[in-house]
Design an enzyme around this catalytic site. Structure first.
Site, PDB file in Angstrom:
ATOM      1  N   SER A 139       0.648  -1.243  -0.121  1.00  0.00           N
ATOM      2  CA  SER A 139      -0.142  -0.119   0.080  1.00  0.00           C
ATOM      3  C   SER A 139       1.242   1.127  -0.560  1.00  0.00           C
ATOM      4  O   SER A 139       0.395   2.651  -0.646  1.00  0.00           O
ATOM      5  CB  SER A 139      -0.797   0.182   1.229  1.00  0.00           C
ATOM      6  OG  SER A 139      -2.034  -0.738   1.151  1.00  0.00           O
ATOM      7  N   HIS A 182      -0.597   4.761   3.671  1.00  0.00           N
ATOM      8  CA  HIS A 182      -0.554   5.045   2.884  1.00  0.00           C
ATOM      9  C   HIS A 182      -0.420   7.173   2.735  1.00  0.00           C
ATOM     10  O   HIS A 182      -0.408   7.659   1.566  1.00  0.00           O
ATOM     11  CB  HIS A 182      -2.527   5.147   2.383  1.00  0.00           C
ATOM     12  CG  HIS A 182      -3.260   4.151   3.050  1.00  0.00           C
ATOM     13  ND1 HIS A 182      -4.205   3.483   2.605  1.00  0.00           N
ATOM     14  CD2 HIS A 182      -2.628   2.831   2.439  1.00  0.00           C
ATOM     15  CE1 HIS A 182      -3.995   2.390   2.642  1.00  0.00           C
ATOM     16  NE2 HIS A 182      -3.063   2.105   2.850  1.00  0.00           N
TER      17      HIS A 182
END
Length: 247
Positions: free
Chosen positions: A149, A213
């Protein structure tokens, strides 16, 4: 994981650049899928057994190759490599497919602009720093973090800078999945805002790594800004091959 808990929408993207072969993007996808299928998380390899034996093998596997913040920041030499190895390890089929679809959609155009070798170094470097940043914010945690991610979020950040006018088709559940097309400069910051809100509500310790993220997204955007400057940004107006993702 770039997952539905950060906002339920899918996207397709078309750009002004003709989609060129993206060997590094495709190599990462193949490698992550291969590692997942032969590892214990997929549940397909009989070597790891079933039931409690399989669960124990999964825990051991993630602890070996994933990021454990307390170990990483404690100075263990082996742990220093885990922010790189964790980028290629995924915890479930949904985790793997969500991340790889995202990389497929946005990675090829970013790789075309950066070049193959630079893109590979960018992907691993930003992914490493994103997971390191997450570990620093959860320094005392003994839970394990795996997944691509952080690196894929960096690709999104770079894509936003390089292709702000690319048309992104989003599917919103509250609008009965009606496809609506918006420019990347609107959709990707909206995604980042969802991650920010989710990170503020998340409990302590690794789970869905919303902070990773955000760190990756910021790193990718800043890298593209510094590396390419304002004259290389592309406003997409013509359609290119499309793909789908479920962030």
């Amino acid at each position: 994981m770039i997952g539905n808990r950060g906002g339920s929408w899918g996207a397709t993207v078309g750009g002004a650049l003709r989609r060129q072969p993206a060997p590094m993007t495709y190599a990462v996808i193949v490698l992550c899928c291969l590692i997942f299928v032969i590892g214990p998380a997929a549940g397909l390899n009989p070597v790891y057994g079933t039931g409690d034996e399989l669960l124990a093998a999964q825990r051991s596997y993630f602890a070996r190759w994933g990021v454990v913040p307390a170990e990483l920041l404690g100075g263990a030499p082996r742990a220093a490599l885990t922010p790189a190895t964790a980028l290629f390890v995924h915890g479930s089929w949904l985790h793997l497919l969500g991340n790889m679809l995202f990389l497929y959609v946005f990675g090829a155009m970013a790789e075309e602009r950066m070049g193959h070798i630079e893109f590979a170094l960018f992907y691993v470097g930003c992914g490493y720093l994103a997971l390191l940043g997450y570990a620093a914010a959860n320094a005392g945690s003994a839970q394990t973090l795996v997944g691509a991610s952080g690196a894929i979020s960096a690709v999104l950040g770079a894509f936003l800078y390089l292709f702000p006018g690319a048309r992104v088709t989003s599917l919103f559940p509250f609008l009965f999945f009606l496809p609506l097309r918006f420019p990347a400069w609107l959709v990707l910051p909206f995604w980042a805002a969802l991650q920010w809100l989710a990170a503020g509500r998340a409990a302590q310790g690794p789970g869905v790594a919303y902070l990773a993220h955000l760190v990756g997204f910021g790193l990718g955007f800043v890298y593209a800004w510094v590396r390419f400057g304002p004259t290389t940004r592309v406003k997409a107006s013509a359609a290119a091959p499309e793909g789908e993702n479920q962030p």
